[in-house]
Design an enzyme around this catalytic site. Structure first.
Site, PDB file in Angstrom:
ATOM      1  N   LYS A 119       4.105  30.682  27.206  1.00 19.93           N
ATOM      2  CA  LYS A 119       3.772  31.785  28.094  1.00 19.93           C
ATOM      3  C   LYS A 119       3.866  33.099  27.323  1.00 19.93           C
ATOM      4  CE  LYS A 119       5.454  29.822  32.440  1.00 19.93           C
ATOM      5  NZ  LYS A 119       5.966  28.498  32.067  1.00 19.93           N
TER       6      LYS A 119
ATOM      7  N   SER B  18      -0.226  34.574  34.930  1.00 20.29           N
ATOM      8  CA  SER B  18       1.153  34.485  35.397  1.00 20.29           C
ATOM      9  C   SER B  18       1.155  34.500  36.924  1.00 20.29           C
ATOM     10  CB  SER B  18       1.954  35.681  34.869  1.00 20.29           C
ATOM     11  OG  SER B  18       3.074  35.939  35.695  1.00 20.29           O
ATOM     12  N   MET B  19       1.910  33.574  37.521  1.00 18.68           N
ATOM     13  CA  MET B  19       2.020  33.557  38.977  1.00 18.68           C
ATOM     14  C   MET B  19       2.611  34.871  39.490  1.00 18.68           C
ATOM     15  SD  MET B  19       0.847  30.649  40.042  1.00 18.68           S
ATOM     16  CE  MET B  19       1.539  29.981  41.555  1.00 18.68           C
ATOM     17  N   GLY B  20       3.615  35.363  38.811  1.00 15.60           N
ATOM     18  CA  GLY B  20       4.319  36.549  39.278  1.00 15.60           C
ATOM     19  C   GLY B  20       3.630  37.862  38.942  1.00 15.60           C
TER      20      GLY B  20
ATOM     21  N   HIS C  61       7.419  33.721  33.150  1.00 19.15           N
ATOM     22  CA  HIS C  61       6.950  34.960  32.534  1.00 19.15           C
ATOM     23  C   HIS C  61       7.990  36.067  32.714  1.00 19.15           C
ATOM     24  CE1 HIS C  61       3.003  32.904  32.748  1.00 19.15           C
ATOM     25  NE2 HIS C  61       2.725  33.649  31.693  1.00 19.15           N
TER      26      HIS C  61
END
Length: 138
Positions: free
Chosen positions: A38, A107-109, A66
């Site tokens: 990542k 990134s999900m966040g 992340h």
């Protein structure tokens, strides 16, 4: 006693050259030497009116999220008196044997970083590499 006066050592953070040097002292790229991991794209800026900013790439396989990378980096950058904000994330596939780096995913966040910016930064650090990016994949 009392003769040892406490002289402040080089406290001139107000001077621009010192701040600019601080921004310069932040590495553009810190990534694992090989593997798939990542990464986050971070914009670092000076806490003054010069408007100086730079984007940096950080990524390593030991980070589960992340946010782990960003938290670690932002803590060290804020210690320098600089601001930082996450521009997004993704993944890097670093094949040092073939001198190839592929930037992809998100990134999900933090959302998707601008992989084009990341690629440009990586190209300047690894001029003899083939560095490409794609919006495919997770």
């Amino acid at each position: 006693g009392g003769s040892s006066a406490h002289v402040p050592v080089a406290v001139c953070a107000c001077s621009r050259t010192v701040m600019a040097a601080t921004l310069q002292s932040v590495d553009d790229v810190e990534i694992d030497p090989s593997g798939i991991f990542k990464y986050v794209l971070i914009r670092v800026s000076q806490d003054d009116d010069s408007g100086a900013v730079k984007d940096i790439v950080r990524g390593w396989a030991s980070a589960e999220y992340h946010a782990d990378i960003y938290d670690q980096v932002s803590a060290s950058i804020e210690k320098l008196g600089l601001h930082c904000e996450c521009q997004g994330g993704g993944r890097i596939n670093h094949n040092s044997a073939k001198k190839k780096i592929t930037v992809y995913g998100y990134s999900m966040g933090f959302g998707r970083a601008d992989h084009e910016i990341t690629t440009a930064i990586l190209k300047s650090r690894y001029p003899d590499y083939s560095v490409t990016w794609t919006n495919e994949g997770y």
